[in-house]
Design a protein around this motif. Sequence first.
Motif, PDB file in Angstrom:
ATOM      1  N   ARG A 290       0.630  -1.204  -0.138  1.00 43.50           N
ATOM      2  CA  ARG A 290       0.009  -0.260   0.102  1.00 43.50           C
ATOM      3  C   ARG A 290       0.611   1.605   0.057  1.00 43.50           C
ATOM      4  O   ARG A 290       1.998   1.326   0.458  1.00 43.50           O
ATOM      5  N   GLN A 296      -3.453   5.761  -3.079  1.00 45.56           N
ATOM      6  CA  GLN A 296      -4.003   4.268  -3.276  1.00 45.56           C
ATOM      7  C   GLN A 296      -5.598   4.018  -3.328  1.00 45.56           C
ATOM      8  O   GLN A 296      -5.424   3.011  -4.161  1.00 45.56           O
ATOM      9  N   ASP A 300      -5.941   1.626  -6.668  1.00 44.55           N
ATOM     10  CA  ASP A 300      -7.541   0.550  -6.307  1.00 44.55           C
ATOM     11  C   ASP A 300      -8.087   1.085  -7.101  1.00 44.55           C
ATOM     12  O   ASP A 300      -8.717  -0.240  -7.457  1.00 44.55           O
TER      13      ASP A 300
END
Length: 350
Positions: A290, A296, A300
Amino acid sequence: MFDVTRSQLSWTADHSEPSEIEGFPLWPPIPTPGDGVLAPLSATPGEDRITVLTLPYSPSGSLESEGVVEAISTACSSGAVGVAVLTEGPLGELIAQNTEFSQPRWPVPVLIVPGRAAATLSRLIERQTPVRLRIAGRARPDTVHNVLGHRTGTGPGVVISTPKSGWFRCAGERGSGMAIALAITEWCARETELDIRFVSATGHEFHGEGARRFLAADPPLRDTVALWIHIGANVAVSDWQLDAVGTPVRRDTPATRRGIACHPVLYAAVTASFAGQPGYGAPIGIGVGRVPGETQHFVDHGYSPLIGMVGAGPLHHTPADTAVATTPALLEPVARGLIGAVQRILQHQA
């Protein structure tokens, strides 16, 4: 929205000692009735007390750290009439804490207070001095907005994003990123034919709520984005230290806690463009684990290739994060580094 008018601990003291400590409510704020709640302080949870907890320093300024929410919840549920949370940090400042927008209301008022007040609170605990905890303000409905821009171009698509909100004035946390994002966007519009999208999302203090809503609503199609650049918190801020008498002193060097992440195909361009810049000269790999901050969210969502940068200066999430947090001498190298990376990436893609 909650407009804070008063948030403090106060007590009766002789003229040789302070008699109040300014604080800040922990979200969601719970206003105190009337003149507040009056009770002795306690270092352990207990009935009819104001429990004092110490929050270890976390550069992220977030309640995500393991066990933190549970410790506050336990104190709230112990019969305490309030909770005071001391925030440890490099300068002894009050450090506001990011949390989820949907965080349930605390059972009792919770007030964040600066770490430098630890000795004072210890004396009050020892003396069993009655202390008044006050949180006053007005809750009101409000609407906040993401800021979006689009310059249609004939070249590859690039997205430049940076958050726009925070707890206080956020000159270093938000201002340095805004200045650099606008400079990069202006350069791209002037010097390239890129199809440029600019995204400045609100709700950063709620773990990037604005960015999440942007991605859930009408984000750019993944196959139209050749490069995403996300410029996070404190990307060009000064380092600070305490002098011999405990006064914060600004240093001419950048804050030590900063870094840049990118997909492997961008390593060479990013490394060359940021050579010699502390914290940015050795990028970490996206896809290995991460990455910090809102970057992030975009990872994602499948955007690639992507560059994300973030820092955590000593003034992060504190009321002291004013215009003294950054300087043109710190901003310019970072902006030039990103421009250099874009130039190298475009040359490679040509």
